[in-house]
Scaffold this active site. Sequence first.
Site, mmCIF file in Angstrom:
data_model
loop_
_atom_site.group_PDB
_atom_site.id
_atom_site.type_symbol
_atom_site.label_atom_id
_atom_site.label_comp_id
_atom_site.label_asym_id
_atom_site.label_seq_id
_atom_site.Cartn_x
_atom_site.Cartn_y
_atom_site.Cartn_z
ATOM 1 N N GLY A 108 45.590 5.700 52.431
ATOM 2 C CA GLY A 108 44.784 4.570 52.875
ATOM 3 C C GLY A 108 43.486 4.371 52.119
ATOM 4 N N GLU A 109 42.926 5.428 51.559
ATOM 5 C CA GLU A 109 41.620 5.329 50.911
ATOM 6 C C GLU A 109 41.692 5.422 49.392
ATOM 7 O OE1 GLU A 109 39.039 7.583 54.330
ATOM 8 O OE2 GLU A 109 40.516 8.704 53.194
ATOM 9 N N GLY A 110 42.875 5.522 48.827
ATOM 10 C CA GLY A 110 43.004 5.780 47.402
ATOM 11 C C GLY A 110 42.339 4.755 46.511
ATOM 12 N N SER A 136 42.673 9.612 55.853
ATOM 13 C CA SER A 136 44.045 9.270 55.449
ATOM 14 C C SER A 136 45.035 10.354 55.856
ATOM 15 C CB SER A 136 44.108 9.041 53.928
ATOM 16 O OG SER A 136 43.362 7.924 53.557
#
Length: 285
Positions: A231-233, A23
């Site tokens: 993006g990965e949260g 991210s």
Amino acid sequence: IRVVTEVDTATSPWSIASGSYSSRFSAAGAGAIYQAAVRVREKLLTLAASLLGVDREHCQLRQGTVYYHETPTTWTLKRLAGMTHWNPLGLPAQVEPGVYETAYYSLPGVAAPDQDDRVNSSALYGFLADVAKVAVNVNTGQVTVLDYVTVHDAGRLLNPLLAEGQIFGGIAFGVGSALYEELVYDQEGQLLTGSLMDYLVPTLSEMPIRTQLAHYETPSPLSPLGAKGLGEGNVMTAGAAIANAVADALGVEVFTLPLSPRRVLEAIAQGERASEEVGDETPAF
């Protein structure tokens, strides 16, 4: 403007500081793009100031047109860029032909792996908070996510629409790991969930009935544009939020994902046994 994002290590420099994984494109990749763009703008404005016979500090570039103070001039971005190619002899001494620029940007704090092979690959970190509201069918063990609220602080959002698309994708990923997706093997090591007939990937039907998104922007002081990653949260938080909601609904602790109907029914039975042991006649769900 064409941004080349693919990497060929035979022709492109690469290190732990490069790449858009973890991210980090909005911080690392966009940081290099920003620096190259600033150099292009500075070169074109230097050229415009020389052609106009004015000071560079009073020139600005707005929507493709050069402004001197607050007055638009006849010099456009297209004319200036074109001049650097088709009339190089007419350029001032301090302006080279062409408007190609190369910029490198490394995020602060990104160092080589330590002795334990640990590395700060993301460099910048966003923050988020998730709240899930679920309904649990105690007869079938089915879990339905009724409401899902997620609030993100990813610094300055460079593209809000793209950011929200990433968030929805992250929630879908998280819902899958929380409720559906699992690699199951038999005692001989044979994979039992090797097709989409057995391994359920969430679609729109499995997504939360209502999803609310909100943003809180705190620009990062460590990236040129103040952006962080996001993006990965929800990939990591959705499972915790849904598991906690189910645990709260049933009055039991949840340690294993996904929460398949079988596991939910086992948790219900566990809660009933615990209630009987303490003499509580009222189920905790």
